[in-house]
Design an enzyme around this catalytic site. Structure first.
Site, PDB file in Angstrom:
ATOM      1  NE  ARG A  59     -13.152  -7.949  -4.529  1.00 25.76           N
ATOM      2  CZ  ARG A  59     -12.143  -7.732  -3.706  1.00 25.76           C
ATOM      3  NH1 ARG A  59     -11.789  -8.514  -2.770  1.00 25.76           N
ATOM      4  NH2 ARG A  59     -11.490  -6.561  -4.133  1.00 25.76           N
ATOM      5  CE  LYS A  88      -3.595  -2.669   0.434  1.00 24.19           C
ATOM      6  NZ  LYS A  88      -2.832  -3.861   0.228  1.00 24.19           N
ATOM      7  CD  GLU A 109      -2.036  -7.598  -1.525  1.00 24.90           C
ATOM      8  OE1 GLU A 109      -3.365  -7.586  -2.108  1.00 24.90           O
ATOM      9  OE2 GLU A 109      -1.099  -6.550  -1.809  1.00 24.90           O
ATOM     10  N   GLY A 110      -5.466  -9.555   1.132  1.00 25.22           N
ATOM     11  CA  GLY A 110      -6.579 -10.386   1.754  1.00 25.22           C
ATOM     12  C   GLY A 110      -7.531  -9.607   2.681  1.00 25.22           C
TER      13      GLY A 110
END
Length: 517
Positions: free
Chosen positions: A493, A340, A411-412
Site C-alpha cells: 500500500r 496494539k 483496526e482499519g
C-alpha cells in the site's frame, strides 16, 4: 542523511499523451480484471446510482514502487514465526486477560469482546480449532549508522481480523506485470521489463487455501446438511470485489465448496444454532429457506470496530457465532490478540536477568525469536508504569511528540493520532483513558517517488510504501497443535508522503506492487 532506493529518474517523466494513454489503459484493465471498488459518494452520489451498479478502478500506482529486496525477504521469511506467535498468544487466556485489564478502562469495546469470551467459556466452547488469516505490516527503516545506510523491515502492526486486500493485491501485481510487458518499454523514457524484478504474488490462492484447510478440517455434518463457508461482511461493503476474488478462488476447489455472504446485522435472522451439545451453526438460505447448510467456517470481515455494533442485537449476533461449532476466523480471543497493546508488550526489551515477554510464546535465543526481534520497533505503554510515565512526557512535549504516533486498540484506517496533534488530543480525553493507547516511534523510510491514479486523476510526487505479508494458520486452541501454517502472498500500500494515514478503503492510500531493488 537519507538514501534514495533508485538511481536515475524513477518513475520516468511522462508526456501529456503518455499520461492520457496510461490512464485509459489502467482504467480498462482494472475493470476488466476486477481491480475495482464501489465508488464513494464523493465520486458518484447515491442518487446518481440508486441501484448500486457502478464500479471504479481501485486507486493504484502507475508504476511498481522500488522496495528493498532484503526487507521483502525479511518479512516473507518471518511470517510463519508470526503465525505461530499469534496462535500461541490467542491460547494464553491469562496473558490476554491482563492485556484487557490494562486497556479496558478507556476502551469499552475491548471489554465487551472479552465479556463474550467469558460468557462462552462459562457455557463451554465446542470448537477447539481456530483459523487465522493474518497480515503483518512493515515499513522500511533506514539505519544511517552504517555506511552505506542499511535497510530493515520494521513492523507497523499485526492484523488478526479482516486482513483485507489480498484479492486486489494479486491483481495489482498482475497489472504492473502487464504494463511492464506491453507499455513501459514504449515510453519516451523507456523502462525495459528485464530490469524490473516483480515478485510473484500468491495472495488470493494463499488466503483461500487457509479457509479451505479449515473447511476440510471440519467434520461432515452429523445432521445431514451440506457444509458451507460464510463470509460475514459489513452492509454496503465498498471493498466487495477484493472479497469476491477470495470467494471465487475458494469455489474453484473440487468438489466445490459453497460460499455465502452474510451481512453482520443479519446473523440472527439467517442463522440458528442446533439444539445438540455441539451447537452446530446452521445457515438458512434467505432466497430459499428450505435449504439449510451447516457452517464449517465463518470468515469475519466485519465486527472489528465499535461502528459494527450499533445496538445490543449486534453484540448478541457476535456471541451467537462465538458459542457455535463453526470454525471462526478469528475467534474473539484471536481478535483480542491483535490489539496494539499486545504488540507493544511483545516488543518490550528483554531484561538482562530474565526471559523476555516474547519468550513466553517463542523461546528466547532461537532463530525464530531472533527473526521476530529484528522486526520490532520502539513502542511504549501509556500507563502509569515507569516506562509509561516516560512515554507520557514524550507525548505531551510538542517537540518530542513530532517523532511519534499515538495508537488506540483499533483496526482499519483513520484511527491514529500523529506528531503535533498528540499533546492536544491527550489533554482532550480523561487521563485514566491514556493507558488504552500505545506510543510508537515513527519509522522514516527512504524517499520514493511514484504516480498515483485516483478517481481518474494522476497525483505525482513523494510516496511512502507499507508492505503487508499475509499468513494463514489453523491450530487447536486446546492442545496447541498447528495443523496449517503458511505464508500467503503480499500487499503493498502506498500513500503520498504528506499523508499520515494509509488505509485504501478509508481513502488515504492506494494499491501498489513491489519492484525489488
Amino acid at each position: 542523511m537519507t538514501t534514495s532506493l533508485t538511481s536515475g529518474a524513477y518513475p520516468p517523466q511522462l508526456t501529456q499523451e503518455e499520461e492520457q494513454y496510461l490512464i485509459a489503459t489502467i482504467k480498462d484493465w482494472s475493470i476488466a480484471n476486477g481491480l475495482a471498488v464501489r465508488p464513494p459518494p464523493t465520486v458518484i452520489p447515491a442518487e446518481a446510482d440508486p441501484e448500486g451498479i457502478a464500479a471504479i478502478n481501485t486507486p493504484v500506482t502507475v508504476f511498481p514502487s522500488p522496495f528493498p529486496r532484503v526487507c521483502f525477504e525479511q518479512g516473507r521469511v518471518v511470517q510463519n514465526s508470526y503465525n505461530e506467535l499469534y496462535a500461541a498468544v490467542s491460547r494464553d487466556e491469562e496473558f490476554i486477560s491482563q492485556i484487557v485489564k490494562e486497556v479496558a478502562g478507556g476502551d469499552e469495546f475491548i471489554q465487551k469482546l472479552w465479556d463474550i469470551h467469558l460468557k462462552v467459556k462459562e457455557e463451554g466452547y465446542t470448537q477447539p480449532l481456530s483459523l487465522g488469516l493474518f497480515r503483518s505490516d512493515y515499513m522500511v527503516h533506514q539505519d544511517t549508522s552504517t555506511s552505506p545506510p542499511s535497510f530493515q523491515a520494521k513492523q507497523v502492526e499485526f492484523n488478526t481480523i479482516a486482513s483485507s486486500f489480498g484479492g486486489l493485491s494479486y491483481h495489482t501485481s498482475r497489472l504492473h506485470k502487464y504494463l511492464a510487458d506491453t507499455e513501459y518499454s514504449l515510453l519516451q523514457a523507456p523502462i525495459s521489463s528485464i530490469l524490473l524484478d516483480l515478485p510473484e504474488n500468491s495472495a488470493t490462492e494463499g488466503l483461500a487455501a487457509g479457509i479451505q484447510a479449515a473447511y476440510h478440517a471440519y467434520a461432515d455434518s452429523k445432521l445431514g446438511h451440506p457444509k458451507c463457508v460464510i463470509f460475514l461482511v459489513q452492509p454496503g461493503e465498498r471493498n466487495v470485489f477484493d472479497q469476491r476474488h477470495l470467494e471465487y478462488q475458494i469455489t474453484k476447489a473440487k468438489p466445490s465448496i459453497p460460499v455465502f455472504r452474510l451481512p453482520f446485522d443479519k446473523v440472527l435472522t439467517h442463522t440458528t444454532i442446533a439444539g445438540s451439545p455441539k451447537r452446530q451453526l446452521l445457515y438458512h438460505l434467505p432466497r430459499n429457506p428450505s435449504k439449510v447448510y451447516e457452517v464449517a467456517v465463518v470468515y469475519i470481515r466485519a465486527g472489528y470496530g465499535p461502528g459494527d455494533y450499533p445496538d445490543q442485537r449486534a453484540w448478541e449476533g457476535r456471541h451467537h457465532l462465538e458459542r457455535s461449532a463453526a470454525i471462526k476466523c478469528p475467534t474473539v480471543l484471536t481478535q483480542l490478540a491483535g490489539t496494539k497493546k499486545v504488540q507493544q508488550v511483545l516488543a518490550t526489551p528483554r531484561p538482562s536477568s530474565a526471559p523476555s515477554i516474547l519468550g513466553r510464546f517463542i523461546k528466547d535465543d532461537t532463530p525464530a525469536a531472533g527473526e521476530l526481534w529484528r522486526t520490532f520497533t520502539n513502542i511504549y505503554p501509556m500507563d502509569t508504569s515507569e516506562a509509561g510515565l516516560e512515554a507520557r512526557k514524550k507525548a505531551l512535549d510538542p517537540q518530542q511528540a513530532e517523532s511519534y504516533v499515538l495508537k488506540p486498540q483499533r483496526e482499519g484506517g483513520g484511527n491514529n493520532i500523529y506528531r503535533g496533534a498528540i499533546p492536544g488530543f491527550l489533554r482532550s480525553i480523561p487521563e485514566p483513558h491514556w493507558g488504552s493507547y500505545i506510543l510508537m516511534e515513527l519509522i522514516t523510510p527512504p524517499p520514493v517517488s511514484n504516480i498515483i491514479l485516483r478517481n481518474g486523476h494522476l497525483e505525482q510526487g513523494g510516496v511512502i510504501c507499507e508492505l503487508g505479508i499475509y499468513g494463514t494458520c489453523l491450530w487447536n486452541q486446546n492442545t496447541g497443535n498447528v495443523r496449517h501454517n503458511e505464508q500467503a502472498g503480499y500487499l503493498l500500500r502506498t500513500k503520498g508522503d504528506s499523508s499520515d494515514e494509509g488505509g485504501v478503503a478509508a481513502g488515504f492510500g492506494c494499491m501498489d506492487s513491489c519492484c525489488l531493488v
